[in-house]
Enzyme design. Structure first.
Site, PDB file in Angstrom:
ATOM      1  N   GLN A 172       0.824  -1.202   0.000  1.00  0.00           N
ATOM      2  CA  GLN A 172       0.000   0.000   0.000  1.00  0.00           C
ATOM      3  C   GLN A 172       0.860   1.254   0.000  1.00  0.00           C
ATOM      4  O   GLN A 172       0.326   2.347  -0.076  1.00  0.00           O
ATOM      5  CB  GLN A 172      -0.881   0.033   1.259  1.00  0.00           C
ATOM      6  CG  GLN A 172      -1.983  -0.994   1.289  1.00  0.00           C
ATOM      7  CD  GLN A 172      -2.677  -1.022   2.637  1.00  0.00           C
ATOM      8  OE1 GLN A 172      -2.539  -1.969   3.376  1.00  0.00           O
ATOM      9  NE2 GLN A 172      -3.423   0.006   2.966  1.00  0.00           N
ATOM     10  N   PHE A 218      -6.114  -3.991   3.277  1.00  0.00           N
ATOM     11  CA  PHE A 218      -6.867  -3.596   4.482  1.00  0.00           C
ATOM     12  C   PHE A 218      -5.997  -2.976   5.567  1.00  0.00           C
ATOM     13  O   PHE A 218      -6.341  -3.025   6.742  1.00  0.00           O
ATOM     14  CB  PHE A 218      -7.645  -4.804   5.045  1.00  0.00           C
ATOM     15  CG  PHE A 218      -8.378  -5.597   4.001  1.00  0.00           C
ATOM     16  CD1 PHE A 218      -9.466  -5.050   3.333  1.00  0.00           C
ATOM     17  CD2 PHE A 218      -7.966  -6.875   3.645  1.00  0.00           C
ATOM     18  CE1 PHE A 218     -10.124  -5.760   2.348  1.00  0.00           C
ATOM     19  CE2 PHE A 218      -8.624  -7.587   2.651  1.00  0.00           C
ATOM     20  CZ  PHE A 218      -9.706  -7.029   2.003  1.00  0.00           C
ATOM     21  N   GLU A 221       0.477  -1.822   4.620  1.00  0.00           N
ATOM     22  CA  GLU A 221       0.931  -0.435   4.696  1.00  0.00           C
ATOM     23  C   GLU A 221       2.408  -0.394   5.088  1.00  0.00           C
ATOM     24  O   GLU A 221       3.221   0.154   4.360  1.00  0.00           O
ATOM     25  CB  GLU A 221       0.080   0.355   5.699  1.00  0.00           C
ATOM     26  CG  GLU A 221       0.507   1.824   5.755  1.00  0.00           C
ATOM     27  CD  GLU A 221      -0.444   2.711   6.521  1.00  0.00           C
ATOM     28  OE1 GLU A 221      -1.575   2.285   6.810  1.00  0.00           O
ATOM     29  OE2 GLU A 221      -0.062   3.857   6.833  1.00  0.00           O
ATOM     30  N   ARG A 229      -5.697   7.315  17.225  1.00  0.00           N
ATOM     31  CA  ARG A 229      -6.977   7.303  16.513  1.00  0.00           C
ATOM     32  C   ARG A 229      -8.065   6.620  17.347  1.00  0.00           C
ATOM     33  O   ARG A 229      -9.245   6.919  17.197  1.00  0.00           O
ATOM     34  CB  ARG A 229      -6.845   6.662  15.125  1.00  0.00           C
ATOM     35  CG  ARG A 229      -8.043   6.936  14.214  1.00  0.00           C
ATOM     36  CD  ARG A 229      -7.815   6.514  12.768  1.00  0.00           C
ATOM     37  NE  ARG A 229      -7.250   7.580  11.950  1.00  0.00           N
ATOM     38  CZ  ARG A 229      -7.961   8.447  11.229  1.00  0.00           C
ATOM     39  NH1 ARG A 229      -9.283   8.399  11.230  1.00  0.00           N
ATOM     40  NH2 ARG A 229      -7.373   9.380  10.505  1.00  0.00           N
ATOM     41  N   ARG A 282      -7.861  -1.290   8.586  1.00  0.00           N
ATOM     42  CA  ARG A 282      -9.126  -0.603   8.299  1.00  0.00           C
ATOM     43  C   ARG A 282      -9.769   0.019   9.555  1.00  0.00           C
ATOM     44  O   ARG A 282     -10.375  -0.703  10.351  1.00  0.00           O
ATOM     45  CB  ARG A 282     -10.097  -1.593   7.660  1.00  0.00           C
ATOM     46  CG  ARG A 282     -11.185  -0.940   6.830  1.00  0.00           C
ATOM     47  CD  ARG A 282     -11.983  -2.032   6.124  1.00  0.00           C
ATOM     48  NE  ARG A 282     -12.808  -1.502   5.039  1.00  0.00           N
ATOM     49  CZ  ARG A 282     -13.411  -2.265   4.137  1.00  0.00           C
ATOM     50  NH1 ARG A 282     -13.271  -3.571   4.173  1.00  0.00           N
ATOM     51  NH2 ARG A 282     -14.159  -1.729   3.186  1.00  0.00           N
ATOM     52  N   PHE A 288      -7.903   1.733  11.781  1.00  0.00           N
ATOM     53  CA  PHE A 288      -6.652   2.229  12.362  1.00  0.00           C
ATOM     54  C   PHE A 288      -6.834   2.645  13.815  1.00  0.00           C
ATOM     55  O   PHE A 288      -6.455   3.742  14.214  1.00  0.00           O
ATOM     56  CB  PHE A 288      -6.196   3.420  11.501  1.00  0.00           C
ATOM     57  CG  PHE A 288      -4.718   3.724  11.530  1.00  0.00           C
ATOM     58  CD1 PHE A 288      -3.829   2.908  10.872  1.00  0.00           C
ATOM     59  CD2 PHE A 288      -4.232   4.839  12.189  1.00  0.00           C
ATOM     60  CE1 PHE A 288      -2.469   3.207  10.864  1.00  0.00           C
ATOM     61  CE2 PHE A 288      -2.875   5.148  12.197  1.00  0.00           C
ATOM     62  CZ  PHE A 288      -1.997   4.326  11.531  1.00  0.00           C
ATOM     63  N   THR A 336      -3.833  11.621  10.491  1.00  0.00           N
ATOM     64  CA  THR A 336      -3.521  12.527  11.597  1.00  0.00           C
ATOM     65  C   THR A 336      -2.065  12.967  11.537  1.00  0.00           C
ATOM     66  O   THR A 336      -1.686  13.946  12.147  1.00  0.00           O
ATOM     67  CB  THR A 336      -3.824  11.861  12.949  1.00  0.00           C
ATOM     68  OG1 THR A 336      -3.129  10.611  13.007  1.00  0.00           O
ATOM     69  CG2 THR A 336      -5.311  11.603  13.076  1.00  0.00           C
ATOM     70  N   ALA A 390      -6.061   5.289   5.398  1.00  0.00           N
ATOM     71  CA  ALA A 390      -6.879   6.311   6.047  1.00  0.00           C
ATOM     72  C   ALA A 390      -8.072   6.710   5.181  1.00  0.00           C
ATOM     73  O   ALA A 390      -8.542   7.848   5.259  1.00  0.00           O
ATOM     74  CB  ALA A 390      -6.036   7.533   6.412  1.00  0.00           C
ATOM     75  N   GLU A 408     -12.917   3.088   5.315  1.00  0.00           N
ATOM     76  CA  GLU A 408     -12.934   2.596   6.688  1.00  0.00           C
ATOM     77  C   GLU A 408     -14.272   2.742   7.423  1.00  0.00           C
ATOM     78  O   GLU A 408     -14.663   1.845   8.172  1.00  0.00           O
ATOM     79  CB  GLU A 408     -11.842   3.307   7.501  1.00  0.00           C
ATOM     80  CG  GLU A 408     -10.454   2.958   7.045  1.00  0.00           C
ATOM     81  CD  GLU A 408      -9.425   3.947   7.565  1.00  0.00           C
ATOM     82  OE1 GLU A 408      -9.447   5.116   7.117  1.00  0.00           O
ATOM     83  OE2 GLU A 408      -8.611   3.567   8.405  1.00  0.00           O
TER      84      GLU A 408
END
Lengths: 774, 490
Positions: free
Chosen positions: A204, A235, A239, A317, A349, A351, A449, A518, A720
């Site tokens: 990702q 998902f 990442e 988060r 997904r 996070f 964020t 995100a 998400e």
């Protein structure tokens, strides 16, 4: 001439690769024809969760048939670290100490995959065991956090709790979740000249992969190219956790001069790569007799595993979403990202957000049971106001609140009140099966964020024949990003979408990209691609205007053509002429999300550009003898602004819901006392299958709710937020369980609501209510 | 002896010699045939990304079955037509109706699972489509999709019969394929594939099979490959000699007499479940949930018994039914009550040169009440935490005999002797049932593992007995969440 292009925005366009998916023609990394002399890589893993490495004897590995190379930390020319957040706590290969069972110790490259695997098994590794830390309480007591404590507060929560008319506290645990992308981790590294390497990787985040590979190899980023055409699901799991396999493949390619592929077996994938964070949450809430919350204090402690990875922002988060849709007059939130001797928990997904929302809904449930109210009424009484009572625990004012009207509409269309009465009546006559109903809302903040990540680039070429090639920094993992962005470009240039060829995401085309994560993929890359298309459009407009001796305003873009001074010119012809007039037909586009800022130290800012909203109403039946349940009906109303592609968005909503339902009901990660994950294959880790889909499943996108911010065609992110709609299933099960004690006692059902957990809740209620066996 | 594996890949004849006997069909397709449409998702038959279709002649037509290529060995293709996702598209590029329906319904997102779904739906399409949603979901129980939530896929499957597309390239050649496969099936010689000191033997007759096992005691007896396949893909076990039952027609027979049904050791779960369900209704439901169609299409009831797993579902079902196992060594046969076959964890009463030939399941008598329940985290295609099977023989309102067997409660499938004894001669009524529930603690000390805790296992085992009583004592309350709910009150 058609009056509408084919494949513009807001059209329910089929996924760009659908035809290739169904014929088997879509190429995933493992399907790329291997270059001659490709070696296959297997990674030797730690068998212990926490130990000193006393000795690692790899002689037998090196001598095994077919082995080409064996690499350890000593063979890394650059830096032995893959921490994406510069925590320097994530060696490629372990040195001196192992931190989880499954940690990479060394890599074997061999002529075949089987040879590499067999050779790796010959390693002689001596460990001196250390006690593994496997729970948050132990980690917190030892002060061993992977990231500093995060805090958010507003008002004076301790004082407000002390003076609240009612007050209660509790603890809940929320399980983690394996991504179970169908395509496991895979990377193919092809060495080039001058120390270059091209890495095809299922990732990702190609740019981060590039940066980290370069760091490991000790070369500048310009020597590394990472490419990804598509992933077989991600998902969040790809990442940061794709980086290890990309780096190892690149290392082997560098060391051997041969192409190197590292593709994981499913069990290895599940053991070696991170999952959704599980959390233990201690909560305290003060409220009045009407159910209005006066104060909330919550501590979120998560098992982050051995390294920081993304755990800091994931824990943040969770706090950002511990309010869900509710205004807390006084609030104090803290997160404790705990180091444990387990695989590093990572993005998944939502996070951390879903865990925050689950906790918020537990608090609501507690208040409702304490007062004997319908949880939905408690929810509505605590909704953020539209213009007042709209400040979040992180001091962002909510300016786009539509949860009131959204929930009202769903309450009506799902017939919530009448069904609730009917179910209550039915339960009174049913001894063994109980039904439950719950309607839960979702608010989800959109933007990374980490503010710097909210940028994107695109590259657009128009060729002399009028065909168009589009590239951007976003990656395709099935979410339909490519087709959405192509729709944006088609709309901008008023051409049919078939004219546009989407090309693989590649760090040499668009540099310094952000992770596709995100939920931001189409927001960011759509805007960047639109900017590139506008640049070309402006050039063509200026050219056409000048040629016709007209003003730019007199050039009208129509489907497949322009009109200037009464003359219509086909797009092909315009492009052809522009080329000969030496007009640049290639452009880059760039976008940076406006308005956002965030200070973690102060716990204050505007981290989110906007919010996405939704709500779901779920009905279940529970078997009180076994704890099993069945989801009978689900109604969803979800906000995607003005959808770029309603078919794709519906797919995200439905798929996200089912994935969330799996997380909260059947998916259970189980580690043994030695810290070994024992649910590391689909035989032991169960994700929902076709029959788990509710037989009645009404999903609608909310209409007439354009994003108030000028996002791409006023759409909203969708990746998400829908996952959290499944919290309604958890609460419907809870409602069914609560009927055992006539809804007087809170079931406190901690997810995942496996038959075992549900039966335990039933038994607890039975014991504390009237007593006695079933 | 024949030394070549003969089959059709699509419409092309393949004769393979000297292949690795445990080369999987998936690796063969991807590495040798460069058919990359078939994907590896788990290499253990649990995700369905590798689903392919095998066609075999049956009763003058082609019988299409979805199977998991990841755990099937290439020699088991002998005599088959193997169809993969690449075979479905028409020669001019037109999509097959299954493919088209999926595209039109937005049935793919990441697409990695999609070829498997296409192939699982192909036999359904060939059978005319038109199934109910529950039947379709059952067809797809072995195909995991992590993206869509299944809705669009189910919707596509519901429209198979009405969806146009390329079909002539397949249907138009079925007669020719059938003739070719029937010709292959005429060969009665033993297939022998050798690779160094490893060999794969596939006899075509029962006599040859029994003799081969005498000649190769300790050989790995392979039936559906749904367990042995994982020994190779997951454990990398080296299997020196494999003897495959798949070509022995006698073993695939189901013989019904007035007293019993004899299930040959080669009868697949898919083929055996209906015959068993006709006598012992809940067996059909347990087999439906026990495994997905691609697994049921190859896994055998005999294999599920012979591997001795404490969590195999067949054994407790059949023990409760009073089944007898038939073992064969050369020309000699012996019979034993099924429960006596399981000696200890991983240890069965089978000599290395002995073969499980059949299981004889008595017909259910009118005075017998039978119930079976499977407890798992997911309803479909999950390994049981606990499986409870109950046969209560009633004499009026009194229990004449109780046969209660559980899986997942001990190191072997096991009868609940104390619970049975506490019921015998007593009224089939709540107080006696409660006493039997309590007695289960004497019968079992289950373990805690990833599927369930010891406490839950014992508790749910008790509650299942209660449920069996509820369903067989005139109560009409709903007791079932899934499957054919009328089974509760048969």
């Amino acid at each position: 001439m058609s009056e509408r292009i084919v494949g513009g925005v807001h059209e329910a366009r089929v996924h760009d690769s659908a035809h290739k998916h169904v014929t088997g023609a879509a190429v995933y990394v493992d399907d790329i024809p291997e270059p001659a002399r490709t070696v296959q890589v297997h990674i030797g893993q730690s068998a212990r969760a926490h130990a000193r490495l006393v000795r690692m004897d790899l002689d037998a590995v090196r001598r095994a048939p077919g082995v080409v190379a064996v690499l350890t930390a000593a063979d890394i020319p650059g830096v032995n670290d893959l921490s994406a957040v510069h925590a320097h706590d994530e060696p490629v290969f372990a040195v001196d100490k192992v931190m989880f069972a499954g940690q990479a110790l060394f890599a074997v490259a061999a002529e075949t995959r089987l040879q590499a695997r067999r050779a790796a098994a010959l390693a002689v590794v001596e460990y001196a065991d250390l006690p593994p830390v496997l729970d948050t309480d132990t980690a917190r007591a030892a002060g061993d956090l992977v990231w500093p404590i995060g805090r958010m507060q507003r008002g004076d929560a301790p004082a407000a709790l002390a003076r609240a008319p009612r007050r209660l506290q509790g603890r809940m645990t929320i399980g983690g979740q394996e991504h179970f992308y169908l395509e496991g981790m895979v990377a193919l590294a092809v060495p080039g000249e001058d120390g270059d390497v091209l890495v095809h990787c299922s990732t990702q985040h190609p740019s981060e992969g590039q940066l980290l590979i370069a760091q490991v190899l000790g070369v500048p980023s310009h020597a590394v190219t990472v490419e990804c055409r598509r992933m077989g699901g991600a998902f969040g799991g790809k990442e940061t956790h794709a980086n290890l396999f990309a780096a190892v493949a690149a290392l082997v390619a560098r060391a051997t001069g041969r192409p190197a592929k590292c593709r994981l077996d499913r069990d290895d994938d599940m053991i070696m790569t991170g999952k959704r964070h599980d959390f233990t949450i201690d909560y305290e809430v003060g409220f009045d007799e009407t159910g209005v919350i006066k104060a909330v204090a919550m501590d979120f402690a998560s098992r982050c595993g051995w390294s920081a990875d993304l755990s800091g922002p994931v824990n943040d988060r969770a706090l950002f979403h511990a309010d869900n849709c509710y205004f807390y007059e006084n609030v104090r939130l803290a997160c404790f990202p705990c180091r444990t001797n387990m695989v590093s928990a990572t993005a998944f997904r939502g996070f951390g957000g879903p865990q925050g929302v689950v906790a918020a809904e537990r608090v609501i449930e507690e208040v409702a049971f304490a007062l004997g109210l319908d949880p939905l009424d408690v929810r509505k009484r605590n909704f953020y106001g539209r213009a007042e009572r709209n400040l979040t625990p992180y001091h962002q004012a909510i300016e786009d609140n539509i949860i009131h009207e959204l929930v009202e509409e769903l309450e009506r269309t799902s017939n919530y009140r009448a069904r609730r009465d009917e179910i209550r009546a039915w339960n009174r006559t049913s001894r063994w099966q109980r039904r439950g109903l719950a309607l839960t809302p979702v608010k989800f903040g959109i933007s990374f964020t980490m503010t710097a990540y909210n940028q994107a680039g695109a590259l657009l070429h128009v060729y002399r024949d009028g065909s168009i090639q589009l590239n951007h920094g976003g990656t395709e993992m099935g979410q339909g990003l490519y087709v959405k962005v192509a729709q944006v470009v088609a709309e901008e240039l008023q051409v049919d979408i078939d004219r546009i060829r989407l090309t693989a995401t590649n760090t040499s085309k668009v540099p310094n990209t952000s992770a596709t994560a995100a939920s931001s993929g189409s927001d960011l890359n759509g805007m960047a691609a639109q900017a590139a298309a506008r640049t070309i459009k402006e050039r063509l407009t200026a050219f056409a205007a000048a040629r016709a001796q007209a003003s730019a305003e007199e050039v009208v873009w129509l489907p497949g053509r322009i009109r200037v001074k009464g003359e219509e010119i086909l797009f092909d012809k315009l492009v052809h002429d522009a080329y000969f007039a030496r007009i640049q037909l290639s452009a880059t586009g760039f976008y940076a999300t406006p308005k956002i800022h965030w200070s973690r130290e102060e716990g204050r800012g505007r981290p989110f550009y906007y919010y996405a909203y939704g709500a779901a109403c779920s009905e279940v039946t529970v078997d009180t003898l076994t704890g099993e349940h069945r989801v009978d009906r689900v109604d969803i109303l979800h906000d995607v602004g003005r959808s770029l592609n309603p078919a794709i968005d519906l797919g995200q909503v439905e798929g996200g819901f089912i994935q969330g339902m799996g997380w909260l009901t059947m998916e259970e990660l189980w580690w043994d006392a030695d810290g070994r994950l024992r649910t590391h294959a689909p035989s032991t880790y169960k994700i929902p299958c076709a029959s788990d889909r509710p037989p009645v499943f009404n999903v609608r996108l909310m209409e007439g709710v354009a994003n108030r911010e000028p996002t791409i065609h006023r759409s909203k992110a969708v990746g998400e937020p829908p996952l959290m709609l499944a919290i309604s299933v958890l609460h419907a099960i809870s409602d069914a369980v609560a009927s055992i004690a006539d809804h007087k006692l809170p079931p406190r059902l901690d997810p995942p609501a496996t038959p075992e957990k549900v039966l335990a809740a039933i038994e607890r209620l039975r014991a504390s209510d009237s007593g006695g066996a079933p | 002896m024949r030394d070549s594996i003969e089959f059709l890949l699509g419409h092309e004849r393949r004769s393979l010699r000297g292949v690795d006997p445990t080369l999987t069909v998936l690796d063969y397709l991807r590495s040798h045939e460069h058919r990359k449409g078939t994907k590896e998702g788990c290499a253990e038959g649990d995700c369905g990304a590798c689903t392919v279709v095998l066609a075999r002649p049956a009763g003058g037509r082609l019988d299409y079955r979805a199977v998991n290529a990841c755990i099937q060995f290439v020699p088991t293709l002998d005599g088959c037509q193997l169809l993969t996702v690449e075979d479905l598209q028409g020669p001019d590029g037109e999509l097959h109706p299954v493919q088209r329906a999926l595209v039109e319904a937005h049935g793919s997102q990441c697409g990695f699972c999609t070829p498997g779904f296409v192939m699982s739906l192909f036999p359904l399409w060939r059978a005319g489509g038109g199934a109910t949603r529950a039947e379709i979901a059952d067809r797809l129980a072995g195909n995991l999709c992590r993206c869509t939530g299944y809705g669009p896929i189910l919707a596509a499957a519901e429209r198979l019969a009405e969806t146009p597309g390329a079909t002539a390239h397949l249907l138009g050649r079925e007669v020719e394929v059938l003739a070719q496969l029937e010709a292959l099936a005429d060969d009665r010689s033993t297939l022998l594939i050798e690779d160094g000191d490893r060999r794969f033997l596939a006899p075509a007759t029962l006599e040859a099979l029994a003799d081969l096992l005498l000649a190769h005691p300790g050989a790995t007896v392979l039936a559906g490959s749904t367990d042995v396949g994982l020994w190779v893909t997951k454990q990398d076990r080296r299997l020196e000699t494999i003897i495959w039952l798949g070509r022995v027609a006698e073993l695939r027979e189901i013989r019904a007499s007035a007293e019993a049904i004899e299930i040959g050791a080669g009868v697949t779960c898919a083929d055996g479940m209906a015959a068993l369900a006709a006598e012992w209704p809940d067996m059909g439901e347990v087999y439906r949930r026990y495994a997905s169609p691609p697994i049921r299409n190859t896994a055998t009831i005999g294999g599920n018994i012979a591997n001795g797993s404490p969590i195999g579902d067949s054994a407790p079902l059949l023990i409760a039914a009073g089944a007898t196992l038939v073992l064969r060594r050369g020309r000699q046969r012996r019979r034993l009550p099924l429960e006596d076959f399981f000696l200890a964890y991983g240890k069965q009463d089978r000599r290395p040169d002995e073969l499980v030939e059949a299981v004889i399941v008595p017909r259910r008598r009118p005075e017998q009440r039978f119930r079976a329940y499977k407890i798992s985290k997911r309803f479909d295609q999950d390994i049981s935490a606990v499986l409870g099977a109950f046969t209560i023989t009633l004499d009026g309102g009194t229990v004449r005999e109780a046969r209660i067997a559980y899986g997942g409660m001990a190191a072997t499938p096991k009868r609940a002797a104390a619970a049975e004894a506490s019921l015998r001669g007593r009224a089939w009524a709540e107080p006696t049932v409660r006493a039997a529930m309590a007695a289960l603690a004497q019968d079992f000390s289950p373990i805690t593992d990833m599927r369930a805790s010891a406490g839950y296992r014992l508790q749910v085992a008790r509650n299942l007995l209660l449920k069996a009583w509820l369903e067989t004592s005139g109560h009409s309350a709903e007791t079932r969440l899934v499957g054919d709910r009328s089974l509760a009150h048969v």
